[in-house]
Design an enzyme around this catalytic site. Structure first.
Site, PDB file in Angstrom:
ATOM      1  CB  CYS A 267      -0.966  -0.015   1.180  1.00  0.00           C
ATOM      2  SG  CYS A 267      -0.176  -0.028   2.819  1.00  0.00           S
TER       3      CYS A 267
ATOM      4  CG  HIS B 130      -4.268  -0.001   4.209  1.00  0.00           C
ATOM      5  ND1 HIS B 130      -3.519  -0.758   3.345  1.00  0.00           N
ATOM      6  CD2 HIS B 130      -5.397   0.339   3.520  1.00  0.00           C
ATOM      7  CE1 HIS B 130      -4.167  -0.890   2.192  1.00  0.00           C
ATOM      8  NE2 HIS B 130      -5.299  -0.244   2.275  1.00  0.00           N
TER       9      HIS B 130
ATOM     10  CG  HIS C 124      -6.718   0.158  -1.256  1.00  0.00           C
ATOM     11  ND1 HIS C 124      -6.931  -0.480  -0.056  1.00  0.00           N
ATOM     12  CD2 HIS C 124      -7.803  -0.151  -2.013  1.00  0.00           C
ATOM     13  CE1 HIS C 124      -8.078  -1.132  -0.073  1.00  0.00           C
ATOM     14  NE2 HIS C 124      -8.627  -0.948  -1.251  1.00  0.00           N
TER      15      HIS C 124
END
Length: 284
Positions: free
Chosen positions: A193, A239, A251
């Site tokens: 990510c 994240h 993502h």
């Protein structure tokens, strides 16, 4: 004193430390770094010299780095691009920074032994890799960039270093849709990510830290959820993703194990069950 320094970004261990840290950390010895460059398509950077250790990040072909120690087939290095510190196989690097002229500007591209796409490819390089172009050639209407070792790449897949691929990081991120998720990955062969955020921003001429906690702490300015627009960043604990628009997230997802496009609210609800709600929104 060393407890306040992030080991991901500062080269120090009990027996050896970066000489620039003398007076800040205690070590048995201190060393000045020596310049080197990566000579394999991708090399995993690990927290210790052990193939069983997890991957923290990766270095890409032609990227430059500082070497502090070589021992037992491993090199202890710091990447010039983002300052990340770790270990990689010594055989993956060569002394000297080289003289790269171009960067790969597509997610993946082949290197051929000569200027002909019918030749068996030597290997593939990821976006962000750096090469030295010495000339050009054309075969059956396809233009090739000739590299210093005599190999060739599709010229349209390269951009001069310093020339942005796009003004819009989201446009770059969409090129990676369906790329496999890889923890610690930052290449077109596998990416995580924060690696996607870093890569997308880099291709627009903006530097970014490597890990999501670093990005959440420093990139751009904080914004409210209601102000979210294309190109803004959404962070959770551990994240990160890019807003394609106010309601859509791009993502590298551990849920699908690919780079994916997902309704933002669906992502928020799904991730909240494991890691809680977003911690912040930022405009880079």
């Amino acid at each position: 004193m060393s407890a306040s320094l992030d080991r991901r970004l500062h080269a120090y261990r009990p027996d050896l430390a970066d000489i620039r840290l003398k007076g800040q950390v205690e070590a048995e010895g201190y060393a000045a770094s020596r310049p080197a460059r990566l000579i394999v398509p991708v090399a995993d950077i690990r927290p210790r010299p052990d193939l069983a250790a997890g991957i923290d990040t990766q270095a890409l072909f032609g990227e430059t780095l500082a070497v502090f120690d070589r021992s037992g087939g491993w090199a202890w290095v710091q990447l010039d691009a983002d300052g990340y510190v770790g270990y990689l196989p010594e055989e993956a690097i060569a002394d000297g920074a080289g003289a790269a002229t171009h960067g790969v500007s597509v997610p993946r591209s082949f290197v051929y032994p000569g200027a002909d796409l019918r030749f068996p490819r030597r290997h593939a390089l990821s976006m962000g890799s750096r090469v030295t172009v010495t000339g050009t050639a054309e075969t059956r209407g396809t233009r090739y960039a000739l590299l210093e070792d005599g190999s060739a790449m599709i010229a349209a897949h390269l951009r001069p270093l310093g020339e942005a691929l796009a003004a819009d990081a989201v446009a770059v991120a969409t090129l990676f849709l369906n790329t496999p998720y890889l923890w610690g990955g930052r290449s077109g062969f596998g990416i995580d990510c924060s690696g996607l955020v870093q890569m997308a921003l880099a291709q627009t001429g903006k530097s970014a830290p490597r890990d999501s906690d670093m990005q959440a702490a420093s990139l751009g300015s904080l914004i409210d959820r209601d102000d979210l627009r294309r190109g803004d960043l959404v962070f959770w604990k551990g994240h990160a993703g890019l807003a394609e628009d106010a309601n859509t997230l791009l993502h590298a997802s551990g849920g699908t194990m690919t780079v994916t496009r997902e309704p933002l609210e669906a992502a928020i609800d799904r991730i909240a069950r494991l890691y809680g709600p977003p911690t912040c929104y930022r405009r880079p």
